[in-house]
Write a protein that holds these residues in place. Sequence first.
Motif, PDB file in Angstrom:
ATOM      1  N   ARG A 101      56.035  63.182  70.968  1.00  0.00           N
ATOM      2  CA  ARG A 101      56.358  64.124  69.881  1.00  0.00           C
ATOM      3  C   ARG A 101      55.114  64.615  69.147  1.00  0.00           C
ATOM      4  O   ARG A 101      55.051  65.757  68.733  1.00  0.00           O
ATOM      5  N   THR A 111      62.772  53.863  67.965  1.00  0.00           N
ATOM      6  CA  THR A 111      62.142  54.777  68.908  1.00  0.00           C
ATOM      7  C   THR A 111      60.903  54.115  69.489  1.00  0.00           C
ATOM      8  O   THR A 111      60.180  53.415  68.779  1.00  0.00           O
ATOM      9  N   THR A 170      60.408  48.918  70.003  1.00  0.00           N
ATOM     10  CA  THR A 170      60.760  50.155  69.293  1.00  0.00           C
ATOM     11  C   THR A 170      60.382  50.030  67.823  1.00  0.00           C
ATOM     12  O   THR A 170      60.163  48.928  67.309  1.00  0.00           O
ATOM     13  N   THR A 176      56.464  61.849  61.700  1.00  0.00           N
ATOM     14  CA  THR A 176      57.484  61.682  62.731  1.00  0.00           C
ATOM     15  C   THR A 176      58.339  60.457  62.458  1.00  0.00           C
ATOM     16  O   THR A 176      59.566  60.504  62.566  1.00  0.00           O
ATOM     17  N   ILE A 177      57.706  59.355  62.067  1.00  0.00           N
ATOM     18  CA  ILE A 177      58.476  58.137  61.797  1.00  0.00           C
ATOM     19  C   ILE A 177      59.372  58.339  60.579  1.00  0.00           C
ATOM     20  O   ILE A 177      60.474  57.796  60.513  1.00  0.00           O
ATOM     21  N   ASP A 229      57.700  57.608  73.001  1.00  0.00           N
ATOM     22  CA  ASP A 229      58.460  58.771  72.520  1.00  0.00           C
ATOM     23  C   ASP A 229      57.776  59.411  71.314  1.00  0.00           C
ATOM     24  O   ASP A 229      57.691  60.632  71.208  1.00  0.00           O
ATOM     25  N   ILE A 230      57.285  58.575  70.416  1.00  0.00           N
ATOM     26  CA  ILE A 230      56.585  59.097  69.239  1.00  0.00           C
ATOM     27  C   ILE A 230      55.296  59.784  69.677  1.00  0.00           C
ATOM     28  O   ILE A 230      54.969  60.870  69.200  1.00  0.00           O
ATOM     29  N   THR A 235      62.519  59.748  61.833  1.00  0.00           N
ATOM     30  CA  THR A 235      63.205  58.955  62.845  1.00  0.00           C
ATOM     31  C   THR A 235      64.257  58.077  62.179  1.00  0.00           C
ATOM     32  O   THR A 235      63.950  57.329  61.261  1.00  0.00           O
ATOM     33  N   ARG A 236      65.480  58.190  62.640  1.00  0.00           N
ATOM     34  CA  ARG A 236      66.592  57.446  62.038  1.00  0.00           C
ATOM     35  C   ARG A 236      67.135  56.346  62.937  1.00  0.00           C
ATOM     36  O   ARG A 236      68.101  55.689  62.596  1.00  0.00           O
ATOM     37  N   GLU A 256      61.102  51.802  63.750  1.00  0.00           N
ATOM     38  CA  GLU A 256      62.041  52.568  62.933  1.00  0.00           C
ATOM     39  C   GLU A 256      61.534  52.614  61.493  1.00  0.00           C
ATOM     40  O   GLU A 256      60.912  51.657  61.012  1.00  0.00           O
TER      41      GLU A 256
END
Length: 177
Positions: free
Chosen positions: A45, A37, A75, A29-30, A41-42, A33-34, A77
């Motif tokens: 998901r 986050t 957050t 997932t990371i 949220d992660i 991710t652009r 990224e």
Amino acid sequence: MSNTESGDSPPSFEDPFRGDDVEQRIYGTILQTREPTTASDIATRVECDPKTARKYLGWFTDLGIVTRYDGHPTTYERNDAYFEWRRINQLAAEHSVDTLQKRVRELTERIDEYEETYDATTPAAVDAVAAGEKHGDRTIDDIYSDFGDWTTAREERKRYERARQQRASTETEQASG
């Protein structure tokens, strides 16, 4: 399991990490991710507890895979520099100096051809519409395809040159040590 799914088939696009453990799902997932986050949220998901997500994100931060931004909320990224470093190390480990240098030359020749064709040093310096008019046998899609290839060749040449320098340095150290 439906008739269209088998144990050997890849997961669907809707759930690409199905069957992976939580760590792998968070990692996957990371990678996708652009933008920064939150751990929540992660966690949503990947369908895990936010504490679990924070634990793994902290570990990925320590490894340099993820960049953490403190704030309210904190957050995370993807750290593109880490993946660039990793790719260069991989190239240096897998190829000889001569092989890396040969690839740098091939990419330089391709870049030189684009620079000559479009009379510019970078794709950003070219007006695609004007280039299409100048090269009447080429569609605008062909021009943009060239720009993509040209940009990729420039980026790849940097990686291969850095890998070549790294490999040459390692070999020099080993020879003198």
